[in-house]
Scaffold this active site. Structure first.
Site, PDB file in Angstrom:
ATOM      1  CG  ASP A  59      32.180  69.820  28.600  1.00 36.44           C
ATOM      2  OD1 ASP A  59      32.451  69.674  29.733  1.00 36.44           O
ATOM      3  OD2 ASP A  59      32.229  70.562  27.844  1.00 36.44           O
ATOM      4  CD  GLU A  60      36.466  70.792  26.799  1.00 36.98           C
ATOM      5  OE1 GLU A  60      37.582  70.488  26.525  1.00 36.98           O
ATOM      6  OE2 GLU A  60      35.538  70.640  26.193  1.00 36.98           O
ATOM      7  CG  HIS A  64      39.790  42.596  49.667  1.00 37.05           C
ATOM      8  ND1 HIS A  64      40.363  42.134  48.358  1.00 37.05           N
ATOM      9  CD2 HIS A  64      40.653  41.913  50.582  1.00 37.05           C
ATOM     10  CE1 HIS A  64      41.291  41.329  48.448  1.00 37.05           C
ATOM     11  NE2 HIS A  64      41.439  41.086  49.831  1.00 37.05           N
ATOM     12  CG  ASP A 108      39.168  44.054  45.780  1.00 36.94           C
ATOM     13  OD1 ASP A 108      39.284  44.818  46.477  1.00 36.94           O
ATOM     14  OD2 ASP A 108      39.205  42.689  46.103  1.00 36.94           O
ATOM     15  CB  SER A 133      44.651  40.526  48.918  1.00 35.47           C
ATOM     16  OG  SER A 133      43.758  39.684  48.525  1.00 35.47           O
ATOM     17  N   GLY A 134      45.995  42.661  46.303  1.00 33.37           N
ATOM     18  CA  GLY A 134      46.249  43.804  46.015  1.00 33.37           C
ATOM     19  C   GLY A 134      47.349  43.876  45.184  1.00 33.37           C
TER      20      GLY A 134
HETATM   21  N1  ARG Z   1      41.864  37.721  49.337  1.00 33.75           N
HETATM   22  C1  ARG Z   1      43.160  37.343  49.725  1.00 33.75           C
HETATM   23  C2  ARG Z   1      43.956  38.171  50.124  1.00 33.75           C
HETATM   24  O1  ARG Z   1      43.407  39.164  50.991  1.00 33.75           O
HETATM   25  C3  ARG Z   1      43.550  36.775  48.226  1.00 33.75           C
HETATM   26  C4  ARG Z   1      42.963  35.368  47.850  1.00 33.75           C
HETATM   27  C5  ARG Z   1      43.243  34.967  46.552  1.00 33.75           C
HETATM   28  N2  ARG Z   1      43.124  33.750  46.564  1.00 33.75           N
HETATM   29  C6  ARG Z   1      43.001  32.861  45.488  1.00 33.75           C
HETATM   30  N3  ARG Z   1      42.678  31.643  45.529  1.00 33.75           N
HETATM   31  N4  ARG Z   1      43.812  33.097  44.370  1.00 33.75           N
HETATM   32  O2  ARG Z   1      45.132  38.274  50.220  1.00 33.75           O
END
Ligand code: ARG
Length: 492
Positions: free
Chosen positions: A144-145, A296, A345, A441-442
Site C-alpha cells: 500500500d505504500e 526470450h 517478453d 530482439s531486445g
Molecule cells: N526473435 C528475434 C530475435 O531474437 C526477433 C524477431 C523479430 N522478427 C520480426 N519479424 N520483426 O532477434
C-alpha cells in the site's frame, strides 16, 4: 494493450499508457463484466496491482424451507393445533431471516475489498483506500505504500497519490525545490539520479493539488504533502529524473529511414548484448545501470549474468571485438513471461559498473502513463539483426522507421489471428519489406514526441522477417513500467 478504445472527444483513437493507474481500481466493472485482461490471467499487472479481491462466495445457498400459506385461516393462532403450527412458522421465519442476514453479511464481508478497500497483493488482507499511500504501511509486505509517486504525461508532471482524495494529484510548485525533487525521483526508482525540477503551467485540468507544508511531518515527503484545492502559483512540478531521450537523430523525425546504417549518436541508448564474444540480442539503456531487453534473450541458461557483456556507444560489431564490454550484475526476467506465447517478453539487466554518458551513450525515456500515441504513430527500430530473413547478423547498426499497427488490425485473421496480447504492440508494414529480424530482439522501438525519444517497445518476435501481413511484434513497454520501476527500487 495500449490502445485506448474510448477516444476522447475530437481526437480520435489513441494509444494510452495503461500502466499502474490506481484510479482505475476504483471504477471497477461490475462483477462478471468482461475484463480486457481476462484472457491473460497470468499478466504481471493483473496480479500485482493492488486489487479488489473478487472474493464472492462460491456458492450461496438459500434455505430450502418453503412455507405453504395456510389456506383456511381463521383468526391467527387460535386453536391448540394452530398454536403449534404458528410457533413452528414463527421459528421458521426467524430462521429464514437469520439465514438471509447471514448470507448478506457473508456477501458483504466477502466483498469488503471490492466495496470499500483494496487487497494487499494476494494476501487477502483488505485495507481501506484512505490508508493507501498515507505514509504508514498497512499491508503485510507494504504494497500500500509503493508506487505512490509517478510522472505523468509527455511533460513529466509529478503526481502523488492522495489517500484522502483517493486519486492522483499533481504537486503544486509552491515551496517545492530540487531537494524534494531528488527525494521524489528516489521514490520512483531512480537511485541517485535527478535532472531537473521545474514549475510549469498545469494543463492536466486538475482541480486539486498536493501541496507542500515544509514544516509538517519529519523526513517523509508524503507527510509534508496535503490535498489542497488551491495552488497559488498555478504551476505544478515537472520532474525529470534523468536527461533521457536526447539524440543527434532528432532530424529523423522529418525523414523516413528505411533500414539505413546509423550514424554515431543517432541511437545512443542502443546496446549490443554479447555471449562469448558473439552478438546475441539488443537492449536499451534506461539509467546508467539498467538495460531493458527481451525475456526470450535471457532464457535458461542465459539468465546467469556471468554470460553477458554489454557494449554501448559502438556502432560496428567488428570493433567490439577489441573491448571487454560492461559486466552484468543481475538479470531479471518478467515473472509472467511465457516462452511459448512470448507474452510479457521483457527483462532487465543491471550493470556491475554504471555507464558514463556521453554523446554516444545516453538513456532513452521510459514512457510515462498518460503519454498518448497515434494509432499509426511513426516509430524507429534499430539493431544489428539480419538484414534479410535467415541472414547473419549485421556488422553495422541499422535503423528503420516503422509505424505502429493497431492491435485490432494486428490481431485480425489475416495477420496474427489473436496471438497479440495487451503486453505486445505491433509495428511495421503489412506490405512487408521493412522490419526487425533475428538479432534485433531486445532492442528498442522508440518514438519521438515532445522533442524527446521514448521507449515504446522491445523487439520480441515475428513470423519470418519483413513478410507481407507478418509485421514485427514488440513488448508493450507501457504495461511494464511499474514492474520496471519496482525492480529498480528493489535492486538499487
Ligand atoms: N526473435 C528475434 C530475435 O531474437 C526477433 C524477431 C523479430 N522478427 C520480426 N519479424 N520483426 O532477434
Amino acid at each position: 494493450m495500449a490502445l485506448n478504445s474510448g477516444p476522447s472527444p475530437g481526437d480520435g483513437p489513441y494509444y494510452e499508457n495503461r500502466g499502474y493507474q490506481p484510479e482505475n481500481l476504483y471504477s471497477l466493472p461490475p462483477p462478471g463484466a468482461p475484463s480486457p485482461y481476462a484472457a491473460y490471467p497470468g499478466l504481471y499487472y493483473a496480479s500485482q496491482v493492488p486489487q479488489y479481491g473478487p472474493r464472492v462466495p462460491t456458492h450461496v445457498s438459500t434455505p430450502a424451507v418453503r412455507l405453504q400459506p395456510e389456506s383456511s385461516s381463521g383468526p391467527a393462532c387460535s386453536s391448540k393445533s394452530k398454536k403449534v403450527l404458528c410457533v413452528t412458522l414463527a421459528l421458521g421465519a426467524v430462521l429464514i431471516g437469520a439465514a438471509a442476514a447471514a448470507v448478506l453479511i457473508w456477501r458483504f464481508m466477502g466483498r469488503e475489498c471490492s466495496v470499500s478497500g483494496m487487497e494487499c497483493g494476494s494476501s487477502g488482507t483488505c485495507i481501506s483506500p484512505s490508508y493507501w499511500c498515507d505514509g504508514i504501511s498497512q499491508c503485510p509486505t507494504g504494497e500500500d505504500e509503493i508506487q505512490c509517486v509517478r510522472l505523468y504525461g509527455p511533460n513529466f508532471i509529478l503526481q502523488v497519490y492522495s489517500a484522502q482524495g483517493k486519486s492522483w494529484h499533481p504537486v503544486c510548485q509552491d515551496d517545492w525545490n530540487d531537494s524534494y525533487g531528488r527525494v521524489a525521483c528516489r521514490y520512483i526508482g531512480y537511485k541517485n539520479s535527478f535532472y531537473s525540477s521545474q514549475g510549469v503551467h498545469d494543463d492536466t485540468g486538475a482541480t486539486s493539488y498536493m501541496k507542500l507544508n515544509a514544516s509538517a511531518g519529519s523526513g517523509d515527503l508524503y507527510k509534508k504533502l496535503y490535498l489542497s484545492d488551491v495552488c497559488p502559483s498555478k504551476t505544478v512540478v515537472a520532474l525529470r529524473c534523468i536527461d533521457c531521450g536526447v539524440s543527434s537523430a532528432a532530424h529523423l523525425q522529418s525523414r523516413i529511414v528505411g533500414g539505413d546504417a546509423a550514424a554515431p549518436g543517432d541511437w545512443p541508448w542502443q546496446v549490443s548484448l554479447h555471449v562469448q564474444g558473439v552478438h546475441v540480442c539488443g537492449g536499451s539503456i534506461v539509467t546508467p545501470e539498467w538495460i531493458v531487453t527481451a525475456a526470450h534473450c535471457v532464457e535458461e541458461p542465459l539468465s546467469n549474468p556471468r554470460y553477458w557483456a554489454v557494449f554501448a556507444g559502438i556502432l560496428q560489431q567488428s570493433l567490439m571485438f577489441y573491448g571487454k564490454g560492461y559486466r552484468v550484475e543481475k538479470v531479471i526476467s518478467h515473472p509472467n513471461y511465457d516462452s511459448k506465447t512470448k507474452n510479457n517478453d521483457i527483462a532487465l539487466m543491471k550493470l556491475q559498473v554504471p555507464l558514463t554518458f556521453n554523446d554516444k551513450i545516453r538513456p532513452v525515456c521510459l514512457p510515462n502513463p498518460g503519454l498518448m500515441l497515434e494509432p499509426t504513430q511513426p516509430c524507429w527500430i534499430s539493431g544489428w539483426g539480419s538484414t534479410y530473413e535467415k541472414g547473419k547478423t549485421s556488422n553495422v547498426l541499422n535503423a528503420a522507421m516503422v509505424p505502429l499497427i493497431e492491435p485490432s488490425k494486428c490481431n485480425s485473421k489475416s495477420v496474427y489471428n489473436h496471438l497479440i496480447t495487451p503486453a505486445m504492440i505491433c509495428a511495421g508494414y503489412l506490405q512487408g519489406n521493412i522490419d526487425s529480424c533475428q538479432g534485433d530482439s531486445g532492442g528498442p522501438l522508440v518514438t519521438w514526441k515532445n522533442s524527446i525519444w521514448w521507449l515504446i517497445g522491445d523487439t520480441s518476435w515475428g513470423s519470418g522477417c519483413a513478410k507481407p501481413n507478418r509485421p514485427g511484434v514488440y513488448g508493450n513497454m507501457t504495461v511494464f513500467i511499474d514492474w520496471i520501476y519496482q525492480q529498480m527500487r528493489a535492486n538499487s
